[in-house]
Design a protein around this motif. Structure first.
Motif, PDB file in Angstrom:
ATOM      1  N   ILE A 125       0.853  -1.181   0.000  1.00  0.00           N
ATOM      2  CA  ILE A 125       0.000   0.000   0.000  1.00  0.00           C
ATOM      3  C   ILE A 125       0.891   1.233   0.000  1.00  0.00           C
ATOM      4  CG2 ILE A 125      -1.896   1.204   1.127  1.00  0.00           C
ATOM      5  CD1 ILE A 125      -2.556  -1.673   0.241  1.00  0.00           C
ATOM      6  N   VAL A 126       0.719   2.084  -1.006  1.00  0.00           N
ATOM      7  CA  VAL A 126       1.540   3.288  -1.145  1.00  0.00           C
ATOM      8  C   VAL A 126       0.667   4.513  -0.897  1.00  0.00           C
ATOM      9  CG1 VAL A 126       3.052   4.627  -2.660  1.00  0.00           C
ATOM     10  CG2 VAL A 126       2.972   2.116  -2.862  1.00  0.00           C
ATOM     11  N   GLY A 127       1.096   5.382   0.021  1.00  0.00           N
ATOM     12  CA  GLY A 127       0.364   6.605   0.317  1.00  0.00           C
ATOM     13  C   GLY A 127       1.281   7.811   0.323  1.00  0.00           C
ATOM     14  N   PHE A 128       0.740   8.942   0.710  1.00  0.00           N
ATOM     15  CA  PHE A 128       1.520  10.171   0.880  1.00  0.00           C
ATOM     16  C   PHE A 128       2.375   9.986   2.126  1.00  0.00           C
ATOM     17  CE2 PHE A 128       0.945  15.057   1.688  1.00  0.00           C
ATOM     18  CZ  PHE A 128       2.295  15.253   1.451  1.00  0.00           C
ATOM     19  N   ASP A 129       3.698   9.968   1.958  1.00  0.00           N
ATOM     20  CA  ASP A 129       4.602   9.677   3.069  1.00  0.00           C
ATOM     21  C   ASP A 129       5.488  10.885   3.334  1.00  0.00           C
ATOM     22  OD1 ASP A 129       6.194   8.599   5.005  1.00  0.00           O
ATOM     23  OD2 ASP A 129       6.702   6.777   3.899  1.00  0.00           O
ATOM     24  N   THR A 153      -2.998   4.956  -2.739  1.00  0.00           N
ATOM     25  CA  THR A 153      -4.213   5.588  -2.227  1.00  0.00           C
ATOM     26  C   THR A 153      -4.734   6.687  -3.141  1.00  0.00           C
ATOM     27  OG1 THR A 153      -2.907   7.137  -0.890  1.00  0.00           O
ATOM     28  CG2 THR A 153      -3.648   5.090   0.186  1.00  0.00           C
ATOM     29  N   HIS A 154      -3.822   7.364  -3.899  1.00  0.00           N
ATOM     30  CA  HIS A 154      -4.251   8.469  -4.753  1.00  0.00           C
ATOM     31  C   HIS A 154      -3.130   8.874  -5.698  1.00  0.00           C
ATOM     32  CE1 HIS A 154      -2.198  10.384  -1.364  1.00  0.00           C
ATOM     33  NE2 HIS A 154      -2.049  11.478  -2.101  1.00  0.00           N
ATOM     34  N   PRO A 155      -3.453   9.624  -6.767  1.00  0.00           N
ATOM     35  CA  PRO A 155      -2.466   9.939  -7.792  1.00  0.00           C
ATOM     36  C   PRO A 155      -1.798  11.314  -7.691  1.00  0.00           C
ATOM     37  CG  PRO A 155      -4.634  10.393  -8.664  1.00  0.00           C
ATOM     38  CD  PRO A 155      -4.825   9.931  -7.236  1.00  0.00           C
ATOM     39  N   ASP A 156      -2.171  12.162  -6.735  1.00  0.00           N
ATOM     40  CA  ASP A 156      -1.645  13.531  -6.685  1.00  0.00           C
ATOM     41  C   ASP A 156      -0.118  13.528  -6.601  1.00  0.00           C
ATOM     42  OD1 ASP A 156      -4.353  13.292  -5.559  1.00  0.00           O
ATOM     43  OD2 ASP A 156      -4.249  15.465  -5.338  1.00  0.00           O
ATOM     44  N   PRO A 164       6.634  28.016   2.156  1.00  0.00           N
ATOM     45  CA  PRO A 164       7.644  28.107   1.097  1.00  0.00           C
ATOM     46  C   PRO A 164       8.346  26.774   0.850  1.00  0.00           C
ATOM     47  CG  PRO A 164       8.522  29.035   3.115  1.00  0.00           C
ATOM     48  CD  PRO A 164       7.078  28.694   3.400  1.00  0.00           C
ATOM     49  N   THR A 165       7.568  25.798   0.387  1.00  0.00           N
ATOM     50  CA  THR A 165       8.109  24.487   0.068  1.00  0.00           C
ATOM     51  C   THR A 165       7.214  23.842  -0.969  1.00  0.00           C
ATOM     52  OG1 THR A 165       8.856  22.370   1.015  1.00  0.00           O
ATOM     53  CG2 THR A 165       6.803  23.295   1.880  1.00  0.00           C
ATOM     54  N   TRP A 166       7.651  22.711  -1.537  1.00  0.00           N
ATOM     55  CA  TRP A 166       6.861  21.958  -2.519  1.00  0.00           C
ATOM     56  C   TRP A 166       6.717  20.545  -1.983  1.00  0.00           C
ATOM     57  CZ3 TRP A 166       4.271  24.151  -6.370  1.00  0.00           C
ATOM     58  CH2 TRP A 166       3.688  23.348  -7.343  1.00  0.00           C
ATOM     59  N   LEU A 167       5.478  20.146  -1.663  1.00  0.00           N
ATOM     60  CA  LEU A 167       5.231  18.870  -1.001  1.00  0.00           C
ATOM     61  C   LEU A 167       5.070  17.756  -2.027  1.00  0.00           C
ATOM     62  CD1 LEU A 167       2.744  20.065   1.767  1.00  0.00           C
ATOM     63  CD2 LEU A 167       5.212  19.728   1.948  1.00  0.00           C
ATOM     64  N   VAL A 168       6.070  16.889  -2.105  1.00  0.00           N
ATOM     65  CA  VAL A 168       6.050  15.754  -3.038  1.00  0.00           C
ATOM     66  C   VAL A 168       5.061  14.719  -2.518  1.00  0.00           C
ATOM     67  CG1 VAL A 168       7.435  13.937  -4.073  1.00  0.00           C
ATOM     68  CG2 VAL A 168       8.442  16.205  -3.692  1.00  0.00           C
ATOM     69  N   ASP A 169       4.071  14.400  -3.331  1.00  0.00           N
ATOM     70  CA  ASP A 169       2.951  13.573  -2.876  1.00  0.00           C
ATOM     71  C   ASP A 169       3.025  12.162  -3.455  1.00  0.00           C
ATOM     72  OD1 ASP A 169       0.457  12.805  -1.780  1.00  0.00           O
ATOM     73  OD2 ASP A 169      -0.477  14.714  -2.267  1.00  0.00           O
ATOM     74  N   CYS A 170       1.970  11.414  -3.213  1.00  0.00           N
ATOM     75  CA  CYS A 170       1.907   9.987  -3.534  1.00  0.00           C
ATOM     76  C   CYS A 170       2.166   9.700  -5.019  1.00  0.00           C
ATOM     77  CB  CYS A 170       0.541   9.441  -3.125  1.00  0.00           C
ATOM     78  SG  CYS A 170       0.314   7.674  -3.345  1.00  0.00           S
ATOM     79  N   GLY A 171       1.646  10.541  -5.912  1.00  0.00           N
ATOM     80  CA  GLY A 171       1.814  10.293  -7.339  1.00  0.00           C
ATOM     81  C   GLY A 171       3.267  10.266  -7.770  1.00  0.00           C
ATOM     82  N   ALA A 172       4.100  11.066  -7.102  1.00  0.00           N
ATOM     83  CA  ALA A 172       5.528  11.061  -7.410  1.00  0.00           C
ATOM     84  C   ALA A 172       6.179   9.754  -6.942  1.00  0.00           C
ATOM     85  CB  ALA A 172       6.208  12.258  -6.765  1.00  0.00           C
ATOM     86  N   GLU A 178       7.202   2.716 -10.128  1.00  0.00           N
ATOM     87  CA  GLU A 178       6.916   2.081 -11.422  1.00  0.00           C
ATOM     88  C   GLU A 178       8.135   2.141 -12.333  1.00  0.00           C
ATOM     89  OE1 GLU A 178       2.079   2.421 -11.955  1.00  0.00           O
ATOM     90  OE2 GLU A 178       3.346   3.906 -12.970  1.00  0.00           O
ATOM     91  N   LYS A 179       8.862   3.245 -12.300  1.00  0.00           N
ATOM     92  CA  LYS A 179      10.058   3.385 -13.132  1.00  0.00           C
ATOM     93  C   LYS A 179      11.153   2.435 -12.662  1.00  0.00           C
ATOM     94  CE  LYS A 179      12.170   5.704 -16.452  1.00  0.00           C
ATOM     95  NZ  LYS A 179      11.639   5.725 -17.849  1.00  0.00           N
ATOM     96  N   ALA A 180      11.302   2.307 -11.344  1.00  0.00           N
ATOM     97  CA  ALA A 180      12.372   1.480 -10.790  1.00  0.00           C
ATOM     98  C   ALA A 180      12.115  -0.011 -10.957  1.00  0.00           C
ATOM     99  CB  ALA A 180      12.560   1.809  -9.308  1.00  0.00           C
ATOM    100  N   THR A 181      10.848  -0.405 -10.993  1.00  0.00           N
ATOM    101  CA  THR A 181      10.509  -1.839 -10.996  1.00  0.00           C
ATOM    102  C   THR A 181       9.977  -2.346 -12.326  1.00  0.00           C
ATOM    103  OG1 THR A 181       8.241  -1.421 -10.249  1.00  0.00           O
ATOM    104  CG2 THR A 181       9.939  -1.705  -8.528  1.00  0.00           C
ATOM    105  N   ASN A 182       9.550  -1.428 -13.189  1.00  0.00           N
ATOM    106  CA  ASN A 182       8.853  -1.797 -14.432  1.00  0.00           C
ATOM    107  C   ASN A 182       7.579  -2.585 -14.135  1.00  0.00           C
ATOM    108  OD1 ASN A 182       8.601  -1.674 -17.257  1.00  0.00           O
ATOM    109  ND2 ASN A 182       9.448  -3.740 -17.496  1.00  0.00           N
ATOM    110  N   LYS A 183       6.937  -2.225 -13.020  1.00  0.00           N
ATOM    111  CA  LYS A 183       5.660  -2.815 -12.619  1.00  0.00           C
ATOM    112  C   LYS A 183       4.631  -1.700 -12.485  1.00  0.00           C
ATOM    113  CE  LYS A 183       7.243  -7.082 -11.842  1.00  0.00           C
ATOM    114  NZ  LYS A 183       6.757  -8.308 -12.509  1.00  0.00           N
TER     115      LYS A 183
END
Length: 268
Positions: A125-129, A153-156, A164-172, A178-183
């Motif tokens: 299960i992958v979520g916003f971490d 859980t979601h694609p954002d 003053p920051t950029w919050l990297v979310d679950c979609g990233a 997916e890129k690392a595993t080709n799955k």
């Protein structure tokens, strides 16, 4: 009166995105509480519908209480709730899960009857971490490479904030894994129509008698369109990194106060 206004008068429940719709970061929009009071006065229910799985109901209740909005757990349906519903409905064989996400996501999975494990999971299960640990990211990738199904859980790809920051979310994280595993990862949350269908069912209303309000065309409004609900787009600049083609909301306003004025005019 056109068909859209006719449908508006039949709305029994409103689903509201949170950040960017009722508040931004630490600032509550001044139109939020009057809009909620308007819904109460019309006997229309409301539920806060959010993709952000890094918080649970307790955290959201406390946040809205600080804004002066008194709500309970029944007023929320989070992407983590939908993940539980999806697993139980579509993957009933899954009992053990590896969770890459915040402690509240693991807690919600545990409370729903799943065993949260570090070894031998039946699903990832992958979520916003917001406390991402590299070794745990690698462990999730290892399970995926060994054909353990992964559900997000979601694609954002980013979470809005007034800081003053950029919050990297679950979609990233999805893109990384997916890129690392080709799955491929099964991605839930908005705009998956099932989320709104499940949320409406919990409230005992037909999804066609609901309205979805949100600031992102790619998630909030696409969700409503996909599920057959009325849609209200809060036109916030920069809410979408990529604006989807062909997604047209029923209403486009600058804030909930404008939506309230349209509704009151239709009622008069």
């Amino acid at each position: 009166m056109d068909k859209t206004q006719e449908r508006l008068l039949k709305v029994k429940h409103v689903f509201l995105d949170m950040d960017g719709t009722i508040y931004h970061g630490t600032q509550l929009f001044p139109t939020t509480i009057p809009f909620l009071d308007f819904l109460k006065g019309q006997g229309i229910g409301y539920t806060f519908l959010t993709n952000n799985s890094s918080y649970g109901p307790e955290e959201y209740i406390a946040r809205l209480n600080r804004f002066g909005i008194k709500v309970g757990a029944e007023n929320f349906y989070i992407s983590s709730d939908y993940t539980v519903d999806y697993l139980k409905r579509n993957m009933p064989e899954v009992k053990r899960v590896y969770v890459l996400g915040m402690p509240c996501l693991a807690r919600i999975m545990t409370e729903a009857g799943f065993e949260v494990v570090e070894e031998d999971p039946q699903a990832v299960i992958v979520g916003f971490d917001r406390e991402l640990v590299y070794s745990r990211l690698c462990q999730a990738a290892w399970f995926m490479r060994n054909d353990i199904p992964a559900i997000a859980t979601h694609p954002d790809v980013f979470c809005p904030t007034d800081q003053p920051t950029w919050l990297v979310d679950c979609g990233a994280l999805i893109a990384c894994l997916e890129k690392a595993t080709n799955k491929k990862i099964k991605v839930l949350g908005k705009p998956d129509s099932g989320l709104l269908v499940e949320a409406a069912a919990r409230k005992g209303v037909d999804v066609t008698e609901t309205m979805m309000c949100g600031d992102r065309l790619s998630t909030d409004i696409s969700l409503g369109v996909n599920a057959g609900a009325l849609t209200c787009h809060i036109a916030t600049p920069g809410a979408d990194l990529i604006v989807p083609e062909g997604i047209v909301p029923d209403f486009s306003v600058l804030n909930l106060g404008e939506m309230q004025a349209i509704w009151e005019k239709a009622l008069s």
